[in-house]
Design a protein around this motif. Sequence first.
Motif, short mmCIF file in Angstrom:
data_model
loop_
_atom_site.label_atom_id
_atom_site.label_comp_id
_atom_site.label_asym_id
_atom_site.label_seq_id
_atom_site.Cartn_x
_atom_site.Cartn_y
_atom_site.Cartn_z
N SER A 14 63.59 17.16 11.55
CA SER A 14 62.66 17.18 10.43
C SER A 14 62.42 15.78 9.89
O SER A 14 61.28 15.38 9.60
CB SER A 14 63.23 18.09 9.33
N ALA A 15 63.50 15.00 9.76
CA ALA A 15 63.38 13.64 9.26
C ALA A 15 62.61 12.76 10.24
O ALA A 15 61.75 11.96 9.83
CB ALA A 15 64.76 13.06 9.00
N TYR A 16 62.91 12.89 11.52
CA TYR A 16 62.21 12.09 12.53
C TYR A 16 60.71 12.40 12.51
O TYR A 16 59.88 11.50 12.67
CB TYR A 16 62.77 12.38 13.92
N ALA A 59 57.86 9.66 11.89
CA ALA A 59 56.83 9.46 12.91
C ALA A 59 55.44 9.63 12.33
O ALA A 59 54.51 8.85 12.64
CB ALA A 59 57.06 10.43 14.06
N LYS A 60 55.25 10.63 11.48
CA LYS A 60 53.94 10.85 10.86
C LYS A 60 53.56 9.71 9.92
O LYS A 60 52.38 9.39 9.77
CB LYS A 60 53.96 12.18 10.10
N SER A 63 54.02 11.70 20.05
CA SER A 63 54.59 10.87 21.12
C SER A 63 55.70 9.98 20.57
O SER A 63 56.73 9.77 21.23
CB SER A 63 53.50 10.03 21.80
N LEU A 64 55.50 9.46 19.35
CA LEU A 64 56.56 8.65 18.73
C LEU A 64 57.78 9.51 18.43
O LEU A 64 58.93 9.09 18.70
CB LEU A 64 56.05 8.00 17.45
N TYR A 65 57.56 10.69 17.90
CA TYR A 65 58.68 11.60 17.64
C TYR A 65 59.45 11.90 18.92
O TYR A 65 60.69 11.90 18.94
CB TYR A 65 58.17 12.90 17.01
N SER A 66 58.73 12.14 20.01
CA SER A 66 59.37 12.42 21.29
C SER A 66 60.27 11.25 21.71
O SER A 66 61.40 11.47 22.18
CB SER A 66 58.30 12.67 22.36
N ARG A 120 69.11 11.07 21.65
CA ARG A 120 69.91 11.80 22.64
C ARG A 120 70.63 10.85 23.60
O ARG A 120 71.69 11.18 24.12
CB ARG A 120 69.02 12.77 23.42
N CYS A 121 70.05 9.68 23.79
CA CYS A 121 70.64 8.67 24.67
C CYS A 121 71.55 7.71 23.91
O CYS A 121 71.99 6.70 24.48
CB CYS A 121 69.54 7.90 25.40
#
Length: 218
Positions: free
Chosen positions: A28-30, A34-35, A44-47, A54-55
């Motif tokens: 939710s924060a990401y 991103a928005k 795409s930025l959120y992705s 995750r990495c």
Amino acid sequence: MDIKVNKNTVIVFDLDDTLYNELDYLKSAYKTIAKSLEPNHWKSLYSKMFSLYRCKINVFGFLADAYKTEMGPLIDMYRNHQPDIHLFDGVIAVFDAIKAKNGKIAIVTDGRSKTQRAKLKSLNILSYLDTIIVSEEIGSEKPSEVNFKAIEKALPATEYYYIADNLKKDFVAPNALGWKSVALIDNGKNIHFESHAYMNPENLAQNFIIDFNDFNII
């Protein structure tokens, strides 16, 4: 798991990864960040942000470099956004059952006051709660007994339960104080997933549940 509840019973819950998945707060924060940075191409930025997380790559460092900005405001946006999060299945049914038996419900959670209270508001459970203990407000974090003694002072009772997820810190104090302790097993999304390293008597919960449907309030 049967729990006999009456007016002298206090059921206390952790918040993050106990009533909802903390990973959903991060998502939710990401999305909010991103928005803000890419209003027209935020997905795409959120992705990318989520992939970096995750990495185990510093997401805020990446954003600061890519968008020539300071990390501080981005972290503030993370902590202070209004989260889009949802309770686990069965939580409200358990809360309703406890209240129907005249039991009390409380929260003991570590974190910043504004952040944790925004989560509780978004989850729409404030009307159920008799007491809320947030670490920043009390100046003490789990596993300190201070947080749990604050519950005992606010809600005098003959029996206390603590339902939580993190064996590293959640059950040390309740066990020492003679509370009943119940661990919600990681559903595969928990932020803290090192339970195997803390299965000694001091850290171990007395009971384990898979989900809230394992509770039978009697």
